[in-house]
Design an enzyme around this catalytic site. Structure first.
Site, mmCIF file in Angstrom:
data_model
loop_
_atom_site.group_PDB
_atom_site.id
_atom_site.type_symbol
_atom_site.label_atom_id
_atom_site.label_comp_id
_atom_site.label_asym_id
_atom_site.label_seq_id
_atom_site.Cartn_x
_atom_site.Cartn_y
_atom_site.Cartn_z
ATOM 1 N N ASP A 91 -8.029 -9.575 6.450
ATOM 2 C CA ASP A 91 -7.433 -9.981 5.175
ATOM 3 C C ASP A 91 -6.557 -11.199 5.432
ATOM 4 O OD1 ASP A 91 -6.636 -9.765 2.405
ATOM 5 O OD2 ASP A 91 -4.719 -9.019 3.118
ATOM 6 N N SER A 92 -6.154 -11.853 4.343
ATOM 7 C CA SER A 92 -5.252 -12.988 4.464
ATOM 8 C C SER A 92 -3.877 -12.564 4.984
ATOM 9 C CB SER A 92 -5.095 -13.655 3.099
ATOM 10 O OG SER A 92 -4.692 -12.684 2.140
ATOM 11 N N GLU A 129 4.681 -7.811 -2.704
ATOM 12 C CA GLU A 129 5.232 -7.985 -1.357
ATOM 13 C C GLU A 129 6.731 -7.716 -1.347
ATOM 14 O OE1 GLU A 129 3.758 -10.468 1.413
ATOM 15 O OE2 GLU A 129 1.771 -9.802 0.793
ATOM 16 N N CYS A 152 -7.890 -7.665 -6.333
ATOM 17 C CA CYS A 152 -6.972 -8.245 -5.349
ATOM 18 C C CYS A 152 -6.424 -7.100 -4.504
ATOM 19 C CB CYS A 152 -5.837 -8.978 -6.058
ATOM 20 S SG CYS A 152 -4.548 -9.592 -4.957
ATOM 21 N N HIS A 171 -3.617 -6.499 -3.447
ATOM 22 C CA HIS A 171 -2.266 -6.035 -3.774
ATOM 23 C C HIS A 171 -2.192 -5.157 -5.025
ATOM 24 C CE1 HIS A 171 -1.417 -9.066 -0.836
ATOM 25 N NE2 HIS A 171 -0.110 -8.960 -0.971
HETATM 26 N N1 DGL Z 1 -5.714 -10.813 -0.104
HETATM 27 C C1 DGL Z 1 -5.707 -11.656 -1.287
HETATM 28 C C2 DGL Z 1 -6.824 -11.189 -2.239
HETATM 29 O O1 DGL Z 1 -7.219 -10.035 -2.250
HETATM 30 C C3 DGL Z 1 -4.357 -11.658 -1.975
HETATM 31 C C4 DGL Z 1 -3.293 -12.371 -1.193
HETATM 32 C C5 DGL Z 1 -3.610 -13.846 -0.981
HETATM 33 O O2 DGL Z 1 -3.553 -14.636 -1.940
HETATM 34 O O3 DGL Z 1 -3.929 -14.204 0.144
HETATM 35 O O4 DGL Z 1 -7.315 -11.991 -2.986
#
Ligand code: DGL
Length: 295
Positions: free
Chosen positions: A15-16, A163, A195, A197
């Protein structure tokens, strides 16, 4: 790869940042015997506001790193990376690759009862048009939707709010209402939480949308799809002996940065404290990005 040794290899998830821990959590719950290696690109998060080329480059490095750790499958937990890089990763990686968009689309198509389907996500995910495309095309024998039945909403402010832990803060409630109002007014009967989150905001989203709207959690949909894919490829690890109480699968964490309040934020996404974290340098990541095709 389908030998006994391959079945013992870990699943790789990237993940990011830390949000993908919601996906890891769902995977671990569904496949408790599987070892999982998680990589979070915490040094370069967010991906959701970056351009396509950057996201593809980063995703290639993230996945390359997991392949170098010997994983049997790569799970792209990040919706934005799934939107921009899934196809590319499927072309260059030597292992099966699963993203969150296809399972989310399939679940939504099964859930909808004739009303519009909504998708919320980062600007990148929504801008890429991947969810819209998937819903329009249909999946797994389910018919696609006409354009007026597909509604989307970019929700860039939700990532930092989650977050920060403002899950039931009044400010988050106001922002959610603002983002969701057009979708509720249009009467969406199914809403994809597109997403990593957003599953943490399921309760306030469900309360605002009302009980007639089904919420599709990409993390749950992905875990189901991962189980099916491992089964199809003969890559599923043998389940533990009957009576085993504790999940046998080991979780390993790699991050490109240890951010402030990492322990608190990580535990919020994972549902328990994170132990055994290793850091990965950006040089190592650039090297990993070369592995799939040139290594
Ligand atoms: N992980 C990203 C997503 O699911 C959300 C956080 C980001 O913008 O990196 O799109």
């Amino acid at each position: 790869m389908t030998g006994a040794a391959d079945r013992e290899r870990p699943i790789g998830v990237f993940d990011s940042g830390l949000g993908g821990l919601t996906v890891l959590r769902a995977l671990h719950r569904r496949l408790p015997c599987e070892d999982i290696v998680y990589f979070g690109d915490t040094a370069r998060v967010p991906y959701g506001t970056k351009g396509a080329r950057t996201v593809v480059d980063f995703a290639r490095q993230d996945a390359g790193l997991l392949v170098a750790r010997g994983v049997k499958m790569v799970v792209v937990a990040c919706n934005t990376a799934s939107a921009f890089a899934l196809q590319h990763l499927r072309e260059v990686l030597p292992v099966p690759v699963l993203g969150v968009i296809e399972p989310g689309v399939a679940t939504a198509l099964r859930a909808t009862r004739g009303g519009p389907v909504g998708v919320i996500g980062t600007p990148g995910t929504i801008g890429s048009g991947r969810y819209q495309e998937g819903l329009a095309l249909g999946r797994d024998g389910l018919a696609g939707l006409s354009p007026e039945r597909i509604l989307v909403g970019e929700c860039p402010l939700l990532v930092p709010l989650v977050e920060a832990g403002w899950l039931d803060h009044p400010a988050t409630g106001m922002i959610l209402d603002t983002y969701l109002e057009p979708l509720r007014a249009a009467g969406v009967d199914t809403l994809i939480l597109g997403c990593t989150h957003y599953p943490l905001l399921k309760d306030p989203i469900a309360a605002y949308m009302g009980e007639k709207t089904v919420l599709v959690d990409s993390a749950e949909a992905l875990a189901e799809a991962a189980e099916a894919l491992l089964g199809e490829r003969g890559l599923r690890r043998r389940d533990g002996a009957p009576g085993d109480r504790e999940p046998a699968g080991r979780l390993e964490f790699h991050l490109s940065d240890i951010p402030w309040k990492f322990a608190e934020i990580g535990a919020r996404f994972l549902g328990k404290p994170i132990t055994d974290v290793r850091t990965v340098s950006l040089e190592e990541m650039e090297e990993a990005g070369r592995l799939p095709t040139e290594g």
